[in-house]
Motif scaffolding. Structure first.
Motif, PDB file in Angstrom:
ATOM      1  N   ARG A  34       0.837  -1.194   0.000  1.00 21.34           N
ATOM      2  CA  ARG A  34       0.000   0.000   0.000  1.00 21.34           C
ATOM      3  C   ARG A  34       0.874   1.247   0.000  1.00 21.34           C
ATOM      4  O   ARG A  34       0.620   2.198  -0.737  1.00 21.34           O
ATOM      5  N   GLN A  35       1.918   1.234   0.815  1.00 24.76           N
ATOM      6  CA  GLN A  35       2.835   2.372   0.885  1.00 24.76           C
ATOM      7  C   GLN A  35       3.522   2.609  -0.458  1.00 24.76           C
ATOM      8  O   GLN A  35       3.613   3.745  -0.937  1.00 24.76           O
ATOM      9  N   ALA A  38       1.017   4.041  -2.895  1.00 24.52           N
ATOM     10  CA  ALA A  38       0.707   5.442  -2.583  1.00 24.52           C
ATOM     11  C   ALA A  38       1.825   6.362  -3.079  1.00 24.52           C
ATOM     12  O   ALA A  38       1.561   7.442  -3.623  1.00 24.52           O
ATOM     13  N   HIS A  41       1.537   6.551  -6.832  1.00 23.78           N
ATOM     14  CA  HIS A  41       0.393   7.397  -7.194  1.00 23.78           C
ATOM     15  C   HIS A  41       0.767   8.872  -7.084  1.00 23.78           C
ATOM     16  O   HIS A  41       0.457   9.667  -7.977  1.00 23.78           O
ATOM     17  N   SER A  42       1.443   9.243  -6.008  1.00 27.64           N
ATOM     18  CA  SER A  42       1.871  10.639  -5.843  1.00 27.64           C
ATOM     19  C   SER A  42       2.815  11.054  -6.959  1.00 27.64           C
ATOM     20  O   SER A  42       2.702  12.158  -7.509  1.00 27.64           O
TER      21      SER A  42
END
Length: 77
Positions: A34-35, A38, A41-42
């Motif tokens: 997940r990290q 994320a 995605h950023s």
């Protein structure tokens, strides 16, 4: 009889602890993924905003397509 109950209780306690540790490892792997997602995605959001910046698009249109500002403009009201 009491001895077998204690033995069964101990064995079930060990299996619950092992199951809990396995679930914790699965959760930690999922949290790490997940990290990572994320962060990606950023990065992609930043890259998208960079690629779609108006100044960049204007420069590319002028260079690659030979576009320019119109010389004679009239506004009708």
């Amino acid at each position: 009889m009491l001895w077998s109950a204690v033995l069964i209780s101990a064995i079930s306690q060990l299996s619950v602890v092992t199951w809990n540790r396995d679930l914790l490892q699965v959760w930690q792997k999922a949290d790490a993924e997940r990290q990572t997602l994320a962060e990606e995605h950023s990065r992609l959001v930043l890259e998208k905003s960079t690629l779609t910046a108006h100044g960049r698009i204007d420069t590319l249109a002028r260079k690659r397509l030979g576009m320019k500002e119109p010389e004679n403009t009239r506004v009708f009201r």
